[in-house]
Design a protein around this motif. Structure first.
Motif, PDB file in Angstrom:
ATOM      1  N   TYR A  62     -41.938 -26.923   0.015  1.00  0.00           N
ATOM      2  CA  TYR A  62     -41.449 -27.789   1.087  1.00  0.00           C
ATOM      3  C   TYR A  62     -40.334 -27.151   1.914  1.00  0.00           C
ATOM      4  N   CYS A  63     -40.031 -25.890   1.676  1.00  0.00           N
ATOM      5  CA  CYS A  63     -39.048 -25.173   2.493  1.00  0.00           C
ATOM      6  C   CYS A  63     -39.781 -24.536   3.677  1.00  0.00           C
ATOM      7  N   ASP A  64     -39.340 -24.833   4.872  1.00  0.00           N
ATOM      8  CA  ASP A  64     -40.063 -24.442   6.083  1.00  0.00           C
ATOM      9  C   ASP A  64     -39.680 -23.036   6.538  1.00  0.00           C
ATOM     10  N   PHE A  65     -40.027 -22.040   5.729  1.00  0.00           N
ATOM     11  CA  PHE A  65     -39.806 -20.651   6.129  1.00  0.00           C
ATOM     12  C   PHE A  65     -40.949 -20.192   7.035  1.00  0.00           C
ATOM     13  N   PRO A  66     -40.682 -19.276   7.968  1.00  0.00           N
ATOM     14  CA  PRO A  66     -41.750 -18.764   8.827  1.00  0.00           C
ATOM     15  C   PRO A  66     -42.625 -17.727   8.124  1.00  0.00           C
ATOM     16  N   VAL A  67     -42.280 -17.402   6.874  1.00  0.00           N
ATOM     17  CA  VAL A  67     -43.046 -16.451   6.073  1.00  0.00           C
ATOM     18  C   VAL A  67     -43.394 -17.119   4.745  1.00  0.00           C
ATOM     19  N   LYS A  68     -44.227 -16.473   3.968  1.00  0.00           N
ATOM     20  CA  LYS A  68     -44.591 -17.005   2.664  1.00  0.00           C
ATOM     21  C   LYS A  68     -43.457 -16.796   1.664  1.00  0.00           C
ATOM     22  N   THR A  69     -43.315 -17.740   0.727  1.00  0.00           N
ATOM     23  CA  THR A  69     -42.427 -17.542  -0.420  1.00  0.00           C
ATOM     24  C   THR A  69     -43.304 -17.364  -1.646  1.00  0.00           C
ATOM     25  N   ILE A  70     -43.084 -16.286  -2.335  1.00  0.00           N
ATOM     26  CA  ILE A  70     -43.914 -15.915  -3.480  1.00  0.00           C
ATOM     27  C   ILE A  70     -43.106 -16.077  -4.762  1.00  0.00           C
ATOM     28  N   ILE A  71     -43.590 -16.898  -5.677  1.00  0.00           N
ATOM     29  CA  ILE A  71     -42.929 -17.079  -6.966  1.00  0.00           C
ATOM     30  C   ILE A  71     -43.365 -15.960  -7.899  1.00  0.00           C
ATOM     31  N   GLU A  72     -42.388 -15.233  -8.422  1.00  0.00           N
ATOM     32  CA  GLU A  72     -42.661 -14.133  -9.354  1.00  0.00           C
ATOM     33  C   GLU A  72     -42.007 -14.452 -10.695  1.00  0.00           C
ATOM     34  N   ASN A  73     -42.804 -14.631 -11.718  1.00  0.00           N
ATOM     35  CA  ASN A  73     -42.295 -14.912 -13.066  1.00  0.00           C
ATOM     36  C   ASN A  73     -42.020 -13.605 -13.789  1.00  0.00           C
ATOM     37  N   VAL A  74     -40.749 -13.394 -14.150  1.00  0.00           N
ATOM     38  CA  VAL A  74     -40.349 -12.207 -14.913  1.00  0.00           C
ATOM     39  C   VAL A  74     -39.551 -12.720 -16.111  1.00  0.00           C
ATOM     40  N   SER A  75     -40.214 -12.952 -17.216  1.00  0.00           N
ATOM     41  CA  SER A  75     -39.579 -13.611 -18.356  1.00  0.00           C
ATOM     42  C   SER A  75     -39.078 -12.606 -19.384  1.00  0.00           C
ATOM     43  N   GLY A  76     -38.289 -13.126 -20.335  1.00  0.00           N
ATOM     44  CA  GLY A  76     -37.783 -12.314 -21.436  1.00  0.00           C
ATOM     45  C   GLY A  76     -36.270 -12.251 -21.464  1.00  0.00           C
ATOM     46  N   GLY A  77     -35.727 -12.022 -22.654  1.00  0.00           N
ATOM     47  CA  GLY A  77     -34.284 -11.853 -22.796  1.00  0.00           C
ATOM     48  C   GLY A  77     -33.489 -13.076 -22.415  1.00  0.00           C
ATOM     49  N   SER A  78     -34.000 -14.280 -22.762  1.00  0.00           N
ATOM     50  CA  SER A  78     -33.326 -15.536 -22.395  1.00  0.00           C
ATOM     51  C   SER A  78     -33.077 -15.634 -20.892  1.00  0.00           C
ATOM     52  N   GLY A  79     -34.011 -15.086 -20.140  1.00  0.00           N
ATOM     53  CA  GLY A  79     -33.914 -15.159 -18.686  1.00  0.00           C
ATOM     54  C   GLY A  79     -33.197 -14.001 -18.036  1.00  0.00           C
ATOM     55  N   THR A  80     -32.688 -13.059 -18.821  1.00  0.00           N
ATOM     56  CA  THR A  80     -31.889 -11.976 -18.237  1.00  0.00           C
ATOM     57  C   THR A  80     -32.743 -10.859 -17.641  1.00  0.00           C
ATOM     58  N   ILE A  81     -33.940 -10.658 -18.151  1.00  0.00           N
ATOM     59  CA  ILE A  81     -34.773  -9.569 -17.623  1.00  0.00           C
ATOM     60  C   ILE A  81     -35.140  -9.833 -16.173  1.00  0.00           C
ATOM     61  N   GLY A  82     -35.531 -11.069 -15.881  1.00  0.00           N
ATOM     62  CA  GLY A  82     -35.869 -11.409 -14.505  1.00  0.00           C
ATOM     63  C   GLY A  82     -34.671 -11.346 -13.574  1.00  0.00           C
ATOM     64  N   ILE A  83     -33.524 -11.786 -14.061  1.00  0.00           N
ATOM     65  CA  ILE A  83     -32.329 -11.778 -13.215  1.00  0.00           C
ATOM     66  C   ILE A  83     -31.857 -10.345 -12.968  1.00  0.00           C
ATOM     67  N   GLN A  84     -31.975  -9.494 -13.966  1.00  0.00           N
ATOM     68  CA  GLN A  84     -31.634  -8.086 -13.744  1.00  0.00           C
ATOM     69  C   GLN A  84     -32.592  -7.453 -12.735  1.00  0.00           C
ATOM     70  N   GLU A  85     -33.863  -7.834 -12.803  1.00  0.00           N
ATOM     71  CA  GLU A  85     -34.829  -7.326 -11.830  1.00  0.00           C
ATOM     72  C   GLU A  85     -34.449  -7.772 -10.421  1.00  0.00           C
ATOM     73  N   ALA A  86     -34.058  -9.039 -10.277  1.00  0.00           N
ATOM     74  CA  ALA A  86     -33.647  -9.533  -8.968  1.00  0.00           C
ATOM     75  C   ALA A  86     -32.415  -8.788  -8.469  1.00  0.00           C
ATOM     76  N   TYR A  87     -31.495  -8.503  -9.376  1.00  0.00           N
ATOM     77  CA  TYR A  87     -30.257  -7.833  -8.983  1.00  0.00           C
ATOM     78  C   TYR A  87     -30.498  -6.377  -8.589  1.00  0.00           C
ATOM     79  N   SER A  88     -31.589  -5.805  -9.074  1.00  0.00           N
ATOM     80  CA  SER A  88     -31.890  -4.404  -8.738  1.00  0.00           C
ATOM     81  C   SER A  88     -32.466  -4.252  -7.338  1.00  0.00           C
ATOM     82  N   ARG A  89     -32.819  -5.355  -6.719  1.00  0.00           N
ATOM     83  CA  ARG A  89     -33.435  -5.297  -5.397  1.00  0.00           C
ATOM     84  C   ARG A  89     -32.377  -5.415  -4.294  1.00  0.00           C
ATOM     85  N   PRO A  90     -32.708  -4.993  -3.082  1.00  0.00           N
ATOM     86  CA  PRO A  90     -31.717  -4.984  -1.998  1.00  0.00           C
ATOM     87  C   PRO A  90     -31.165  -6.373  -1.689  1.00  0.00           C
ATOM     88  N   ALA A  91     -29.937  -6.402  -1.221  1.00  0.00           N
ATOM     89  CA  ALA A  91     -29.277  -7.658  -0.835  1.00  0.00           C
ATOM     90  C   ALA A  91     -29.613  -7.968   0.614  1.00  0.00           C
TER      91      ALA A  91
END
Length: 336
Positions: A62-91
């Protein structure tokens, strides 16, 4: 001849200055009006079907972005693996991380090998109503009212409490309350892998009490299941159980940091104009008719009083202090 040369030089300098000013204005204007030009990835650090995953998918629909939003599940480590992956990407605004108490508060306090801390993130918005812990009593205990529960807890008897995990907010909320009551030594903790397994153990009579989040408990209560919720483990009552007292009404202090927040965030070094755009679109999604209807069906409390990013960070910092205190009391080494 010399005067002609000087006039030409001055004219050239003026043209250059106008070009520079014009380019700066264009750059400033484009920065203030940042709009994504490619797909935005939302990293959910848990598996598909998890509560945070389902809520994230519903919201960004329901968020009206002009582009697609893609949900990427990166599980493991009580949620830390996915968050570290997000942090490794550009700001650059094209990656949004979904923070929870486990990956944003608990694990950074206990694990000094992580690449991020809470301060590494800039909150955009809390994506649903804050989740509150409740205490449910097994029917074999014979406790039927909050007054019965209070009398039992103050009797000095030993008891068991089941929790979905030992670093989740349900455990932190319950242990904080028992510490404030001075009865922590009376408790034996029983850990289950997730709320569904905790519920099965509760029904089987394996534990005296269970710490359920209010949304989870409300689903089963409305379905007519045997869930005897007697107390909200918080400084305020749960909207799902408005008739039940909260711990603060018993005179228990220090329960303000017990709520669970699900937060959409980006790296802290993301430009402000990008953060403002993303927050605006997420806020619109939260207040959309479709998401509000979905929330009601899926046991999210009404949520229209949106937070500012600074308010969210202040709440998270308070909660982190609560978590750190609990971990220290448990004899665990806390990362400074």
């Amino acid at each position: 001849m010399k005067q002609t040369f000087n006039r030409r030089l001055v004219s050239l300098l003026l043209v250059l200055m106008m070009l520079l000013v014009g380019n700066a204005a264009v750059a400033e204007n484009s920065a203030e009006n940042w709009v994504p030009e490619r797909n935005i990835t939302v990293i959910v650090p848990f598996g598909a079907g998890d509560g945070l995953d389902l809520t994230s998918r519903a919201l960004f629909e329901y968020c009206d972005f002009p582009v697609k939003t893609i949900i990427e599940n990166v599980s493991g480590g009580s949620g830390t693996i996915g968050i570290q992956e997000a942090y490794s990407r550009p700001a650059d605004g094209y990656t949004i991380a979904m923070l929870s108490v486990a990956n944003a508060l608990s694990q950074p306090l206990l694990n000094d090998t992580l690449t991020y801390t809470l301060e590494s993130w800039k909150p955009l918005q809390v994506i649903c109503s804050p989740i509150i812990a409740t205490l449910a009593c097994n029917s074999r205990m014979g406790l039927e009212t909050p007054e019965d529960l209070k009398a039992f807890l103050e009797s000095g008897e030993k008891f068991t409490v089941g929790v979905p995990s030992m670093n989740g907010f349900d455990y932190i909320a319950a242990v904080t309350m028992f510490m404030q009551m001075g009865i922590q030594d009376n408790v034996t903790w029983v850990t289950y892998e997730g709320a569904a397994n905790l519920y099965q153990g509760y029904l089987a009579g394996e534990i005296d009490f269970a710490a359920f989040d209010d949304m989870f408990a409300a689903k089963y209560v409305d379905a007519g299941e045997d869930v005897n919720v007697l107390l909200t483990i918080d400084s305020e009552r749960s909207p799902f159980f408005p008739e039940l007292p909260c711990g603060a009404e018993w005179g228990i202090e220090g329960l303000e940091g017990n709520k669970c927040l699900w937060v959409a965030a980006v790296r802290a070094d993301t430009p402000d104009e990008i953060c403002a755009y993303l927050t605006e679109k997420i806020n619109e999604g939260l207040l959309s008719e479709g998401y509000i209807e979905w929330s009601e069906i899926n046991y999210h409390a009404p949520y229209t009083d949106l937070y500012t990013p600074d308010e969210i960070m202040d709440l998270l910092l308070v909660e982190r202090d609560v978590y750190a205190n609990v971990f220290r009391q448990a004899g665990l080494d806390v990362v400074a």
